[in-house]
Design an enzyme around this catalytic site. Structure first.
Site, PDB file in Angstrom:
ATOM      1  CD  GLU A 108       9.189  -8.019  28.779  1.00 38.52           C
ATOM      2  OE1 GLU A 108      10.047  -8.203  28.087  1.00 38.52           O
ATOM      3  OE2 GLU A 108       8.825  -7.498  29.054  1.00 38.52           O
ATOM      4  CG  HIS A 121      10.476  -5.755  24.672  1.00 35.05           C
ATOM      5  ND1 HIS A 121      10.167  -3.742  24.284  1.00 35.05           N
ATOM      6  CD2 HIS A 121       9.756  -5.910  25.574  1.00 35.05           C
ATOM      7  CE1 HIS A 121       9.284  -3.219  25.143  1.00 35.05           C
ATOM      8  NE2 HIS A 121       8.873  -4.649  25.554  1.00 35.05           N
TER       9      HIS A 121
END
Length: 189
Positions: free
Chosen positions: A147, A150
């Protein structure tokens, strides 16, 4: 709380530099709740703000379903889930690496083995905007790193070999054109 459409590979927001969150506004609180609902609806274990069209330094993680089913001995030591990471920074990575198969809600139908540090230390603000620092390993470390990528404009396929990416090129192009089967809403430009 609406279910948000997830942006697929090829959408510029997935490669943009993200902005720091300066304060917790009602809009940020709502986005956090919407992201948690969207992640659950998509049967994901992590979701970053760029994946739902917001280029800000925010992601949510909830690995409890996998821990309960796959690694019950880690369930006792797991921080409360879901976890909210605002303005995170990875401040340490172990030299030891693990390789594990990863997938991504923004690249449905594709899974690849990715090497990542086995343990990390991360500092972040929680949903109360309180500063936190934790050291994590195993599955939680992997999901956080995925994550975190990202919000740095990186996708898990950036960690695989150029040869593997070349083999996936046609399928990635099809996904970018929304020619994909997903059991959750996807953003179409």
């Amino acid at each position: 709380m609406p279910i948000l459409p997830i942006h697929l590979i090829g959408q510029p927001v997935l490669r943009r530099k993200t902005e720091r969150i300066e304060s917790i506004t009602p809009e940020v609180r709502q986005l956090i709740q919407d992201m948690i609902m969207t992640m659950g609806n998509a049967e994901g274990i992590g979701l970053a703000a760029p994946q739902v069209g917001h280029p800000i330094r925010l992601f949510v993680v909830d690995i409890s379903p996998l821990i309960e089913d796959l690694i019950p001995e880690e369930h006792e030591t797991l921080p409360e889930q879901p976890m909210i990471f605002i303005n995170p920074e990875i401040i340490w990575e172990s030299d030891d690496e693990d390789e594990f198969e990863e997938g991504c809600l923004s690249i449905p139908e594709i899974k690849e083995y990715v090497k990542r540090p086995a343990s990390i230390e991360i500092t972040y603000q929680d949903q109360s905007f309180s500063q936190q620092t934790i050291t994590v390993d195993s599955l939680l470390a992997r999901v956080i790193q995925h994550e975190y990528d990202h919000i740095e404009g990186t996708l898990f396929i950036d960690h695989i070999s150029a040869f593997r990416r070349s083999l996936l090129k046609r399928r990635l192009s099809e996904i970018a054109r929304n020619n994909v089967e997903a059991n959750y809403p996807v953003y179409s430009a």
